[in-house]
Design a protein around this motif. Structure first.
Motif, mmCIF file in Angstrom:
data_model
loop_
_atom_site.group_PDB
_atom_site.id
_atom_site.type_symbol
_atom_site.label_atom_id
_atom_site.label_comp_id
_atom_site.label_asym_id
_atom_site.label_seq_id
_atom_site.Cartn_x
_atom_site.Cartn_y
_atom_site.Cartn_z
ATOM 1 N N ILE A 1 0.735 -1.199 -0.043
ATOM 2 C CA ILE A 1 -0.028 0.135 0.061
ATOM 3 C C ILE A 1 0.722 1.228 -0.100
ATOM 4 C CG2 ILE A 1 -1.859 -1.140 1.049
ATOM 5 C CD1 ILE A 1 -1.218 0.201 3.536
ATOM 6 N N GLY A 2 2.122 1.013 0.440
ATOM 7 C CA GLY A 2 2.990 2.488 0.527
ATOM 8 C C GLY A 2 3.054 2.919 -0.995
ATOM 9 N N HIS A 3 3.580 1.798 -1.803
ATOM 10 C CA HIS A 3 3.671 2.066 -3.175
ATOM 11 C C HIS A 3 2.470 2.843 -3.964
ATOM 12 C CE1 HIS A 3 6.472 -1.402 -2.971
ATOM 13 N NE2 HIS A 3 7.160 -0.233 -2.942
ATOM 14 N N LEU A 4 1.269 2.219 -3.365
ATOM 15 C CA LEU A 4 0.069 2.721 -4.160
ATOM 16 C C LEU A 4 -0.371 4.178 -3.522
ATOM 17 C CD1 LEU A 4 -1.841 -0.553 -3.753
ATOM 18 C CD2 LEU A 4 -0.796 0.206 -5.792
ATOM 19 N N ILE A 5 0.075 4.358 -2.135
ATOM 20 C CA ILE A 5 -0.254 5.650 -1.636
ATOM 21 C C ILE A 5 0.612 6.832 -2.138
ATOM 22 C CG2 ILE A 5 -0.145 7.079 0.472
ATOM 23 C CD1 ILE A 5 -1.330 4.535 1.896
ATOM 24 N N ASP B 1 -7.772 -1.142 -10.619
ATOM 25 C CA ASP B 1 -9.276 -0.373 -10.403
ATOM 26 C C ASP B 1 -8.713 1.012 -10.401
ATOM 27 O OD1 ASP B 1 -8.040 -0.663 -8.129
ATOM 28 O OD2 ASP B 1 -9.774 -1.166 -6.805
ATOM 29 N N ASN B 2 -7.564 1.628 -10.844
ATOM 30 C CA ASN B 2 -7.381 3.145 -10.614
ATOM 31 C C ASN B 2 -7.007 3.397 -11.985
ATOM 32 O OD1 ASN B 2 -6.060 5.627 -10.396
ATOM 33 N ND2 ASN B 2 -5.339 5.233 -8.178
ATOM 34 N N PRO B 3 -7.881 4.321 -12.507
ATOM 35 C CA PRO B 3 -7.824 4.875 -13.936
ATOM 36 C C PRO B 3 -6.706 5.490 -14.510
ATOM 37 C CG PRO B 3 -9.476 5.995 -12.862
ATOM 38 C CD PRO B 3 -9.132 4.875 -11.828
ATOM 39 N N HIS B 4 -5.951 6.120 -13.219
ATOM 40 C CA HIS B 4 -4.858 6.830 -13.416
ATOM 41 C C HIS B 4 -3.567 6.151 -13.321
ATOM 42 C CE1 HIS B 4 -6.896 10.705 -13.099
ATOM 43 N NE2 HIS B 4 -7.621 10.123 -12.269
ATOM 44 N N PHE B 5 -3.699 4.650 -13.116
ATOM 45 C CA PHE B 5 -2.336 3.951 -13.113
ATOM 46 C C PHE B 5 -2.064 2.837 -14.061
ATOM 47 C CE2 PHE B 5 -2.296 3.910 -8.023
ATOM 48 C CZ PHE B 5 -2.029 5.293 -7.863
#
Length: 203
Positions: A17-21, A68-72
């Motif tokens: 989650i650190g990478h995703l945040i 599920d993240n449209p920006h990633f």
């Protein structure tokens, strides 16, 4: 019209989650059109090491985590055959292929401290902006001073990311999984399920 592209590189073994945040915070703060998650390839002599995920598994974990993240987006540019990749080459390749875009390379606080030891740091700065996550245990004055030092050193654009830098280590997560301890909330549930189904990090 060019785009503002963030790049988040790493081994992602596993992605947490650190990478995703950090990716989400950078996208929001700097108005990035997208953030590319770019797993690095393992050199031939380091592939299939015990207690590590394979290149295919690491790539799949990243795909699951960001789906599920449209920006990633997932990028395999550094997943090359020899396993060796350098940031300056990646950024210069992007600039050559898509010169209309601006590139923002996202790094953690520790990387800012040893940035001068990277391969061709000046060429990295010439090819893009550097977004730096803070180190929570470091006084802000000290970190700002380091940012300014790097700016003057390389005449580069070092930008401060206003986000908590979660002290999560992929190495520690691998050990926890190997010992049968819970990594819930450190890693997305669907990634945990993939790890369990494929018995990754189990000795």
């Amino acid at each position: 019209m060019g785009q503002k592209i963030g790049i988040m590189g790493g081994t992602f073994d596993p992605i947490h989650i650190g990478h995703l945040i950090l990716g989400e915070a950078a996208q929001q703060q700097f108005g990035l059109d997208k953030v590319l998650y770019m797993p690095a390839g393992n050199p031939p002599h380091k592939r299939n090491r015990e207690g590590r995920a394979t290149d295919v598994q690491r790539t799949e974990m990243v795909r699951i985590a960001i789906q599920d993240n449209p920006h990633f987006e997932l990028s395999l540019m550094e997943m090359n055959e020899d396993g060796y990749s350098y940031t300056y080459r990646t950024l210069e390749r992007f600039k050559a292929e898509y010169p209309e875009n601006e590139y923002y390379f996202i790094i953690g606080a520790d990387s800012l401290y040893d940035f001068d030891q990277w391969k061709e740091p000046q060429r990295i700065c010439n090819a893009g902006h550097i977004i730096c996550a803070t180190r929570n245990q470091t006084p802000s004055e000290e970190f700002q001073a380091l940012l300014e030092k790097r700016r003057q050193q390389y005449h580069g654009d070092f930008l401060l990311l206003d986000s908590p830098n979660l002290d999560i280590s992929s190495n520690n997560l691998r050990k926890m999984i190997a010992e049968g301890r819970s990594v819930r909330y450190y890693i997305r549930y669907d990634v945990i399920r993939y790890i369990e189904e494929n018995r990754i990090y189990r000795s």
